[in-house]
Write a protein that holds these residues in place. Structure first.
Motif, mmCIF file in Angstrom:
data_model
loop_
_atom_site.group_PDB
_atom_site.id
_atom_site.type_symbol
_atom_site.label_atom_id
_atom_site.label_comp_id
_atom_site.label_asym_id
_atom_site.label_seq_id
_atom_site.Cartn_x
_atom_site.Cartn_y
_atom_site.Cartn_z
ATOM 1 N N ILE A 126 2.966 -23.854 -0.410
ATOM 2 C CA ILE A 126 1.582 -23.386 -0.452
ATOM 3 C C ILE A 126 1.004 -23.050 0.918
ATOM 4 O O ILE A 126 -0.027 -22.391 0.991
ATOM 5 N N HIS A 127 1.671 -23.471 1.987
ATOM 6 C CA HIS A 127 1.131 -23.218 3.325
ATOM 7 C C HIS A 127 0.842 -21.736 3.548
ATOM 8 O O HIS A 127 -0.210 -21.355 4.032
ATOM 9 N N HIS A 128 1.757 -20.874 3.195
ATOM 10 C CA HIS A 128 1.586 -19.421 3.330
ATOM 11 C C HIS A 128 1.758 -18.806 1.946
ATOM 12 O O HIS A 128 2.761 -18.150 1.671
ATOM 13 N N SER A 129 0.804 -19.065 1.062
ATOM 14 C CA SER A 129 1.017 -18.691 -0.320
ATOM 15 C C SER A 129 -0.247 -18.176 -0.986
ATOM 16 O O SER A 129 -1.356 -18.539 -0.614
ATOM 17 N N LYS B 191 -6.021 -14.125 -12.575
ATOM 18 C CA LYS B 191 -6.963 -14.373 -11.484
ATOM 19 C C LYS B 191 -6.195 -14.271 -10.175
ATOM 20 O O LYS B 191 -5.329 -15.101 -9.884
ATOM 21 N N LEU B 192 -6.513 -13.221 -9.418
ATOM 22 C CA LEU B 192 -5.885 -13.030 -8.117
ATOM 23 C C LEU B 192 -6.757 -13.684 -7.053
ATOM 24 O O LEU B 192 -7.985 -13.624 -7.133
ATOM 25 N N PRO B 193 -6.146 -14.291 -6.059
ATOM 26 C CA PRO B 193 -6.940 -14.896 -4.988
ATOM 27 C C PRO B 193 -7.616 -13.819 -4.139
ATOM 28 O O PRO B 193 -7.164 -12.667 -4.096
ATOM 29 N N GLN B 194 -8.673 -14.225 -3.484
ATOM 30 C CA GLN B 194 -9.375 -13.296 -2.602
ATOM 31 C C GLN B 194 -8.408 -12.776 -1.544
ATOM 32 O O GLN B 194 -7.604 -13.521 -0.995
ATOM 33 N N GLY B 195 -8.488 -11.495 -1.274
ATOM 34 C CA GLY B 195 -7.622 -10.896 -0.264
ATOM 35 C C GLY B 195 -6.306 -10.376 -0.799
ATOM 36 O O GLY B 195 -5.474 -9.888 -0.042
ATOM 37 N N LEU B 196 -6.089 -10.472 -2.117
ATOM 38 C CA LEU B 196 -4.859 -9.964 -2.719
ATOM 39 C C LEU B 196 -5.237 -9.082 -3.897
ATOM 40 O O LEU B 196 -5.973 -9.505 -4.788
ATOM 41 N N THR B 197 -4.732 -7.864 -3.901
ATOM 42 C CA THR B 197 -5.028 -6.920 -4.973
ATOM 43 C C THR B 197 -3.750 -6.571 -5.727
ATOM 44 O O THR B 197 -2.645 -6.778 -5.209
#
Length: 188
Positions: free
Chosen positions: A164-167, A20-26
């Protein structure tokens, strides 16, 4: 070779179906190392044997091909090196070396509990990476269990906060590849 990969793994044949990739990451963003340009982190979380180390290594190999400086460590080995460097009076030199890579990969995060000194030294490394370089972590421990490996809830909270701030959090839901291959062999 300088990165220190245990084995070379690439994206050839890598399947993203059970991640499961987060939204905005492909997957293409990972292959292009786009997160490195933005100095973002990747946390690869999921069951044992689901391809986290393979993906982390493939990303690291691609980053090397693109000219990025990469360092790969099993987390326990990194902590052992830090502790030995402190004991030998060489900690500042090792920390300086660890400040050079554009990408630091910490594999098997949380597989081995750390003593207080090791946890503090690892926190120092992660703190130094914050907003300066990217970190990739592979782990099978959810954040709520990280205090059990770092022993200090405040330090654990501070480390999680920085990571997690920029993760991006990638979740690996599948069954162990090794287990599937083992079962397939038994059936054939």
């Amino acid at each position: 070779k300088n990165a220190g990969f245990y084995t070379i793994k690439t994206f050839a044949g890598y399947i993203f179906d059970e991640i499961k990739l987060p939204q905005g990451l492909t997957p293409q963003d990972l292959k292009d190392c786009k997160f490195l340009e933005e100095k973002k982190n990747l946390i690869l979380y999921g069951n044992v044997g689901t391809g986290k180390t393979h993906l982390a290594t493939a990303i690291g190999v691609e980053a090397c091909k693109k000219g990025y400086n990469v360092k790969f460590f099993r987390t326990a080995a990194l902590v052992n090196r830090l502790v030995e460097a402190r004991k030998g009076g060489e900690l500042s030199g090792l920390l300086k070396q660890l400040s050079k890579p554009d990408l630091l990969i910490c594999d098997e995060w949380g597989y081995v509990p750390l003593d207080r000194e090791g946890a503090q030294l690892l926190f120092q490394v992660i703190s130094d990476c914050y907003e300066r370089r990217s970190v990739v972590i592979t782990t099978n421990l959810e954040f709520s269990r990280w205090a059990s490996i770092f022993y200090d809830e405040q330090m654990t909270a501070a480390m999680i906060d920085r990571l997690i701030h920029h993760s991006y959090l990638l979740i690996f839901d599948g069954q162990s590849y090794r287990m599937r291959q083992s079962l397939m062999r038994q059936l054939s």
